[in-house]
Write a protein that holds these residues in place. Structure first.
Motif, short mmCIF file in Angstrom:
data_model
loop_
_atom_site.label_atom_id
_atom_site.label_comp_id
_atom_site.label_asym_id
_atom_site.label_seq_id
_atom_site.Cartn_x
_atom_site.Cartn_y
_atom_site.Cartn_z
N SER A 46 0.82 -1.21 0.00
CA SER A 46 0.00 0.00 0.00
C SER A 46 0.86 1.26 0.00
O SER A 46 0.52 2.25 -0.66
N VAL A 47 1.96 1.23 0.74
CA VAL A 47 2.88 2.37 0.73
C VAL A 47 3.41 2.58 -0.69
O VAL A 47 3.51 3.72 -1.16
N HIS A 51 3.28 5.89 -3.22
CA HIS A 51 4.52 6.39 -3.81
C HIS A 51 4.43 6.40 -5.33
O HIS A 51 4.81 7.38 -5.99
N ALA A 52 3.90 5.32 -5.91
CA ALA A 52 3.79 5.21 -7.36
C ALA A 52 2.82 6.24 -7.94
O ALA A 52 3.03 6.75 -9.05
N LEU A 53 1.76 6.57 -7.20
CA LEU A 53 0.80 7.57 -7.67
C LEU A 53 1.47 8.94 -7.81
O LEU A 53 1.21 9.67 -8.77
N VAL A 54 2.33 9.26 -6.84
CA VAL A 54 3.05 10.54 -6.90
C VAL A 54 4.00 10.54 -8.09
O VAL A 54 4.07 11.52 -8.86
N GLU A 55 4.74 9.44 -8.26
CA GLU A 55 5.69 9.36 -9.38
C GLU A 55 4.97 9.39 -10.72
O GLU A 55 5.44 10.02 -11.68
N LEU A 167 8.95 -1.51 -5.63
CA LEU A 167 8.03 -2.44 -4.97
C LEU A 167 8.79 -3.52 -4.23
O LEU A 167 8.48 -3.84 -3.08
N GLY A 168 9.81 -4.09 -4.89
CA GLY A 168 10.59 -5.16 -4.26
C GLY A 168 11.26 -4.71 -2.98
O GLY A 168 11.23 -5.41 -1.96
N PHE A 169 11.84 -3.50 -3.01
CA PHE A 169 12.56 -3.01 -1.84
C PHE A 169 11.59 -2.66 -0.71
O PHE A 169 11.83 -3.00 0.45
N ILE A 170 10.49 -1.97 -1.04
CA ILE A 170 9.53 -1.57 -0.01
C ILE A 170 8.89 -2.80 0.64
O ILE A 170 8.72 -2.85 1.86
N VAL A 171 8.54 -3.79 -0.17
CA VAL A 171 7.95 -5.02 0.38
C VAL A 171 8.96 -5.75 1.25
O VAL A 171 8.61 -6.31 2.30
N ALA A 172 10.24 -5.76 0.84
CA ALA A 172 11.28 -6.41 1.65
C ALA A 172 11.41 -5.73 3.00
O ALA A 172 11.52 -6.38 4.04
N VAL A 173 11.41 -4.39 3.00
CA VAL A 173 11.50 -3.63 4.25
C VAL A 173 10.28 -3.91 5.12
O VAL A 173 10.39 -4.14 6.32
N SER A 174 9.10 -3.91 4.49
CA SER A 174 7.85 -4.13 5.22
C SER A 174 7.81 -5.53 5.84
O SER A 174 7.47 -5.70 7.01
N SER A 175 8.16 -6.53 5.04
CA SER A 175 8.15 -7.91 5.53
C SER A 175 9.13 -8.11 6.67
O SER A 175 8.83 -8.74 7.69
N SER A 176 10.33 -7.56 6.49
CA SER A 176 11.36 -7.70 7.51
C SER A 176 10.95 -6.99 8.80
O SER A 176 11.13 -7.52 9.89
N SER A 177 10.35 -5.81 8.67
CA SER A 177 9.96 -5.02 9.83
C SER A 177 8.84 -5.71 10.61
O SER A 177 8.85 -5.75 11.84
N SER A 178 7.88 -6.25 9.87
CA SER A 178 6.73 -6.86 10.53
C SER A 178 7.13 -8.11 11.32
O SER A 178 6.48 -8.49 12.28
#
Length: 218
Positions: A46-47, A51-55, A167-178
């Motif tokens: 979702s984050v 981000h993609a909408l702004v870009e 997407l790959g990096f944000i999901v990786a950060v999100s998964s790791s954080s959770s």
């Protein structure tokens, strides 16, 4: 007819730019960490949408608002500025790699208390980040217009590569954080910084060396 090599180059340039920017901890990274700790690993997707909408808005503004009136002189200046910005970011990434002592991003989680909509978080941390805006107004504009002069397919390839990496990096950060785990090891992080920094400098120098060819494409 556009060369497949140009498409591939645009795709990997998009990936390089995205990863290079993402590796520098900023508002969106820390927002992703904070929200993921509360909402789980799916928050990262979702984050990214925010981000993609702004870009996407920036991409359309560049293509619709600028490409219709771009002159050879303007393209010349944009290419030089864009090349310098890419070289500068590459130097910053390599400098950051030398200064890395730890990659414990989650150590900052105690300072975060983000509970609002993850899409809004992606929008706000992108649109209100001055470095993000300045990047797209300078180097980003030069890149998008350069790919546009080649073909709209090159622009699409750049955007697709950019978003896949984002997407790959944000999901990786999100998964790791959770899950409350460290994202990547210190040595891996440093190597990624060195690699992306060097690659970005190469792209920047290539822009600077070929600035006359790019401006002549207008």
């Amino acid at each position: 007819m556009i060369s497949i090599i140009e498409i591939i180059k645009a795709f990997f340039l998009g990936i390089t730019v995205a990863i290079s920017a993402a590796l520098i901890p900023g508002p969106m990274m820390f927002a992703t960490i904070g929200i993921s700790l509360k909402k789980g690993c799916r928050a990262g997707e979702s984050v990214f949408i925010g981000h993609a909408l702004v870009e996407l808005t920036i991409f359309l503004l560049i293509l619709v608002g600028v490409s219709s009136s771009i002159s050879e002189t303007m393209m010349l200046y944009l290419t030089i500025i864009g090349g310098l910005m890419m070289v500068l970011l590459g130097v910053m990434l390599i400098k950051s790699a030398k200064e890395v002592s730890t990659m414990d991003i989650l150590a900052s989680e105690s300072r975060l208390n983000l509970s609002f909509n993850p899409i809004y978080a992606g929008i706000l941390t992108s649109a209100l980040n001055p470095y993000f805006v300045i990047w797209w107004l300078a180097a980003g504009t030069a890149i998008i217009l350069h790919e546009y002069m080649i073909s709209i397919f090159a622009v699409v390839a750049f955007i697709v590569g950019h978003w896949i990496a984002d997407l790959g990096f944000i999901v990786a950060v999100s998964s790791s954080s959770s899950k409350g785990k460290e994202l990547i090891s210190q040595s891996t992080y440093k190597n990624m910084l060195y690699f992306c920094g060097g690659l970005l400098m190469i792209f920047g120098l290539w822009f600077l060396i070929n600035y006359n060819n790019f401006s002549a494409m207008v």
